[in-house]
Design an enzyme around this catalytic site. Structure first.
Site, PDB file in Angstrom:
ATOM      1  N   GLY A  85      -5.485  -7.248   1.182  1.00  0.00           N
ATOM      2  CA  GLY A  85      -5.935  -6.245   2.138  1.00  0.00           C
ATOM      3  C   GLY A  85      -5.079  -4.996   2.035  1.00  0.00           C
ATOM      4  O   GLY A  85      -4.575  -4.655   0.964  1.00  0.00           O
ATOM      5  N   GLU A  86      -4.923  -4.284   3.148  1.00  0.00           N
ATOM      6  CA  GLU A  86      -4.135  -3.054   3.232  1.00  0.00           C
ATOM      7  C   GLU A  86      -4.765  -1.877   2.488  1.00  0.00           C
ATOM      8  O   GLU A  86      -4.211  -0.785   2.491  1.00  0.00           O
ATOM      9  CB  GLU A  86      -2.701  -3.245   2.694  1.00  0.00           C
ATOM     10  CG  GLU A  86      -1.881  -4.310   3.367  1.00  0.00           C
ATOM     11  CD  GLU A  86      -0.477  -4.424   2.788  1.00  0.00           C
ATOM     12  OE1 GLU A  86      -0.090  -3.566   1.946  1.00  0.00           O
ATOM     13  OE2 GLU A  86       0.239  -5.364   3.154  1.00  0.00           O
ATOM     14  N   GLY A  87      -5.875  -2.088   1.791  1.00  0.00           N
ATOM     15  CA  GLY A  87      -6.409  -1.066   0.904  1.00  0.00           C
ATOM     16  C   GLY A  87      -5.836  -1.159  -0.497  1.00  0.00           C
ATOM     17  O   GLY A  87      -6.090  -0.292  -1.335  1.00  0.00           O
ATOM     18  N   SER A  88      -5.090  -2.234  -0.768  1.00  0.00           N
ATOM     19  CA  SER A  88      -4.358  -2.341  -2.041  1.00  0.00           C
ATOM     20  C   SER A  88      -5.285  -2.442  -3.245  1.00  0.00           C
ATOM     21  O   SER A  88      -5.029  -1.823  -4.287  1.00  0.00           O
ATOM     22  CB  SER A  88      -3.403  -3.539  -2.010  1.00  0.00           C
ATOM     23  OG  SER A  88      -4.109  -4.736  -1.694  1.00  0.00           O
ATOM     24  N   ILE A 148       0.829  -1.211   0.000  1.00  0.00           N
ATOM     25  CA  ILE A 148       0.000   0.000   0.000  1.00  0.00           C
ATOM     26  C   ILE A 148       0.860   1.256   0.000  1.00  0.00           C
ATOM     27  O   ILE A 148       0.453   2.297  -0.537  1.00  0.00           O
ATOM     28  CB  ILE A 148      -0.986  -0.007   1.197  1.00  0.00           C
ATOM     29  CG1 ILE A 148      -2.049   1.073   1.004  1.00  0.00           C
ATOM     30  CG2 ILE A 148      -0.262   0.142   2.515  1.00  0.00           C
ATOM     31  CD1 ILE A 148      -2.872   0.945  -0.252  1.00  0.00           C
TER      32      ILE A 148
END
Length: 348
Positions: free
Chosen positions: A313-316, A95
């Site tokens: 995840g992570e907003g990636s 991210i």
């Protein structure tokens, strides 16, 4: 509406309608840009402008640990959460790369990491060190759930005050697919065997165990009528609650959120259960590999922009969709109309 939350207004329907009319005058067959046309009109409604401004995205990554890891539901040890937060702070995670690529503001928030993160250049907002084991007891008290929601609300305000007109939440928390699956099951009515997935990559035995853990957590609540905040406290996690608060406060401030994957979609379901009007301020970025993500999106009434087989995840996944959204707005704003270009329109 829960009294500690801010009211959420509807997007500006008049601006969206005028944007739709503008789309019909641009030099292209009507509807030929597909979802990009609808997205541009949605941003018009969100911003209250027929020609919306280019996006200034802000990514906030919320981290916390989960007591349910004691049950062996993750392929990775709990210590990885703190180790990854250090990686985020150093700029080495996926991210971080994507935020730099898109010039997006990136903030990392400790909402409840078990490890010591003293001295890191992050937002220190720890509600408690990890949630309790949701298989055996409530993951959080009502006060802790409310405090975690406030952590996310504060983060949304910081992002908007810094100039963001699009919010992206990311997650980090070893074991967090288990509470996310439990929340999705409870809030959608779907069964664990079609919602619970492999998360960070558990084997068949690990998957069977995760399903039993979620089944046991749901069985604790069987027959109980629970308010949305109570469901969050019983089955959620600190970063999940913070993300829900982030979405809610963003919508209250008139700023939409781009939803990432499985964990953030569970948080979006919580946000919708708390304040249904938030759904009008959400966009789904992608559908992940995690089994129940599609069920969560269907329950939210959202259609994902892409499907890339992601499960990081992570907003990636949301960050990867930022260029699509920027293109939708630029095409809407900068394409010539038939009249401007001297191009004949479709014959009646």
């Amino acid at each position: 509406m829960t009294t500690f939350l801010s009211p959420i207004a509807a997007p500006d329907a008049a601006s969206a309608a005028l944007a739709r009319a503008r789309q019909d005058t641009l030099t292209k067959p009507a509807g030929s840009l597909g979802q990009l046309e609808a997205l541009a009109c949605r941003f018009a409604g969100w911003q209250g402008k027929v020609q919306p401004a280019p996006l200034q995205p802000a990514i906030t990554l919320f981290a916390a640990d989960h007591g349910v890891t004691d049950e062996g539901v993750s392929a990775f040890p709990q210590a990885v959460t703190a180790e990854m937060v250090k990686n985020f702070a150093a700029g080495g995670a996926a991210i971080c790369v994507l935020a730099r690529q898109h010039g997006a503001r990136l903030e990392v928030v400790d909402a409840g990491v078990a490890g010591d993160l003293t001295g890191l250049p992050i937002v220190h907002a720890k509600v408690r060190r990890a949630s309790a084991n949701l298989r055996r007891e409530a993951a959080l008290s009502l006060a802790e759930a409310e405090a975690a929601l406030a952590v996310g609300r504060d983060a949304a305000r910081r992002a908007v005050e810094a100039g963001a007109n699009l919010l992206v939440a990311g997650d980090m928390g070893i074991g967090n697919t288990t509470p996310s699956a439990a929340l999705i099951c409870r809030l959608s009515g779907a069964a664990p065997d079609i919602v619970v997935g492999r998360g960070t990559g558990v084997d068949d035995a690990g998957l069977a165990l995760k399903r039993r853990v979620v089944e046991d957590a749901l069985a604790r609540l069987a027959g109980r009528e629970l308010a949305a905040l109570e469901v969050l406290a019983e089955l959620g996690g600190l970063e999940i609650a913070a993300i829900a608060g982030f979405y809610l406060e963003g919508a209250a401030l008139g700023v939409p959120s781009l939803v990432d994957g499985f964990i953030t979609s569970a948080a979006a379901l919580v946000a919708k259960a708390l304040q249904p009007a938030v759904a009008d301020w959400l966009i789904a970025s992608h559908r992940s590999q995690e089994t129940g993500h599609g069920i969560a999106l269907e329950t939210l009434g959202l259609t994902p922009l892409v499907e890339l087989g992601l499960r990081l995840g992570e907003g990636s996944g949301a960050a990867l969709c930022l260029p699509l959204l920027q293109s939708a707005i630029l095409l809407h704003n900068e394409m010539a109309t038939f009249a401007e270009a001297g191009v004949s329109e479709k014959a009646e």
